[in-house]
Write an enzyme that holds these catalytic residues in place. Structure first.
Site, short mmCIF file in Angstrom:
data_model
loop_
_atom_site.label_atom_id
_atom_site.label_comp_id
_atom_site.label_asym_id
_atom_site.label_seq_id
_atom_site.Cartn_x
_atom_site.Cartn_y
_atom_site.Cartn_z
N TYR A 127 0.81 -1.22 0.00
CA TYR A 127 0.00 0.00 0.00
C TYR A 127 0.85 1.27 0.00
CZ TYR A 127 -3.65 -3.30 1.54
OH TYR A 127 -4.51 -4.35 1.64
N LYS A 174 5.05 -14.45 4.52
CA LYS A 174 5.04 -15.46 3.45
C LYS A 174 6.47 -15.56 2.92
CE LYS A 174 2.69 -18.42 0.95
NZ LYS A 174 2.23 -19.69 1.57
N ASP A 207 -1.16 -18.07 5.06
CA ASP A 207 -2.25 -18.98 4.77
C ASP A 207 -2.54 -19.91 5.95
OD1 ASP A 207 0.28 -19.94 4.28
OD2 ASP A 207 -0.24 -21.08 2.50
N ASP A 231 -4.26 -6.24 6.89
CA ASP A 231 -5.57 -5.75 6.45
C ASP A 231 -6.56 -6.91 6.35
OD1 ASP A 231 -7.59 -4.18 5.45
OD2 ASP A 231 -6.62 -3.76 3.54
N ASP A 235 -9.72 -8.22 9.34
CA ASP A 235 -11.14 -8.37 9.02
C ASP A 235 -11.64 -9.76 9.40
OD1 ASP A 235 -11.39 -5.81 8.17
OD2 ASP A 235 -11.70 -6.27 6.06
#
Length: 355
Positions: A127, A174, A207, A231, A235
């Site tokens: 971002y 990751k 994951d 992010d 959620d």
């Protein structure tokens, strides 16, 4: 205070009522012109004069930004990204706490009691806005977004994560697939673990972390991760804790003590003006704000009041109740005015989030 767009002004109003009822001597400087209407009219939603007003404040409460008339992300970035970058609010702090068992989607009762925090690096990553495209609009279009990580940025977000932890910190990345940034995050992680002895530490790929959160979120205390993974995972934890309507957040700089506090539900234009928006996310964000200002007891009193109204079912319809936005805010306010102890719940485990 920036009410913003959509349901933003509707949910900020009861949060302001709570602040006023606590009589903390906090004065609200309301920037009600920072919104999509201003952007559509002038092309600039947040001026340098606005930024100076915000910089001179102790903290900022934001309702929401976003408008369906603006299809691109330029407007939202011109407000949120500008505030995060200009104030260097490098730590996004997203607590997730289940307020009542009935709100959990998890079948196993023993695994419902989520009470964790996602600490997300807030100024770098995908971002950061670094990248570009060529041959735009053609079948040969190429688009590149750079996942930017710096030693300074990664190190300080890890130190922040340890500063708010009770018992454990889990690094989520990751590194097996994103090699260059992964190596940097792994190096900074090992150094941070050495700087902060006494905590349980673990590492999961993103994951695997998502799977573990969905099956047993009680295993986590603090998760530290990059901008995009944080992010997404925050959620997920919001859904596990009762939904996006109760999710609060803080954007912080632990050195300058600047803070931007906001519910994470967005402007929700489809329900704006209908009176059904859930104000609890904004009220809990206000609790983070007053805690940031040093009023820990009052912040916990607000959380107890929220917990009592949720338990009693005096909530908006997204939580199974029938109250309007104003009525739900008034219910929290009424509970807050009850004698101390009538709605006692466990204290917030991460009460030093602004430190």
């Amino acid at each position: 205070m920036i009410p913003g767009d959509g349901i933003g002004p509707e949910v900020v109003e009861p949060a302001l009522d709570i602040l006023e009822a606590l009589a903390l001597g906090v004065q609200a400087d309301v920037l009600d012109h920072v919104n999509a209407e201003t952007y559509l009219r002038t092309g600039d939603a947040l001026t340098e004069a606005d930024l100076e007003r915000i910089r001179s404040s102790r903290a900022t409460l934001l309702g929401a930004v976003g408008d369906p008339r603006l299809s691109d992300t330029g407007y939202v970035r011109s407000v949120l990204s500008t505030l995060r970058v200009e104030l260097d609010l490098y730590a996004n702090y997203r607590p997730a706490r289940l307020w009542h068992d009935r709100l959990s989607p998890l079948r196993d009762k023993t695994r419902r009691a989520i009470d964790c925090v996602i600490v997300r690096e807030n100024t770098e990553g995908l971002y950061s806005g670094v990248g570009g495209s060529t041959r735009t609009g053609s079948p040969q279009e190429i688009a590149v977004d750079v996942d930017l990580s710096t030693y300074h940025g990664v190190s300080r977000i890890m130190d922040f994560a340890f500063s708010v932890a009770r018992r454990s910190v889990c690094l989520v990345d990751k590194a097996n697939a994103v090699r260059n940034g992964g190596q940097l995050w792994q190096r900074c992680w090992q150094e941070a673990v050495e700087r902060h002895p006494g905590f349980e530490t673990s590492h999961r790929y993103v994951d695997t972390a998502a799977m573990n959160l969905a099956t047993d979120p009680t295993a986590f205390d603090v998760i530290v991760t990059n901008n995009s993974y944080g992010d997404i995972l925050s959620d997920l934890t919001a859904a596990l804790a009762g939904g996006i309507g109760v999710a609060a957040s803080a954007n912080l700089n632990a050195t300058t003590r600047q803070g931007l506090f906001e519910p994470v539900h967005g402007s929700a234009p489809d329900i704006a003006g209908t009176g059904v928006a859930n104000p609890l996310g904004a009220i809990l964000s206000a609790a983070l704000l007053i805690e940031h200002l040093g009023h820990t007891g009052e912040a916990e009193a607000v959380r107890r009041a929220v917990g009592a109204t949720v338990e009693a079912g005096r909530v908006t319809r997204d939580l199974g109740g029938s109250l309007s936005t104003k009525e739900a805010g008034a219910a929290v306010l009424a509970e807050l005015r009850q004698p101390c102890g009538t709605s006692a719940r466990r204290g917030n485990s991460h009460a030093h989030a602004g430190e």
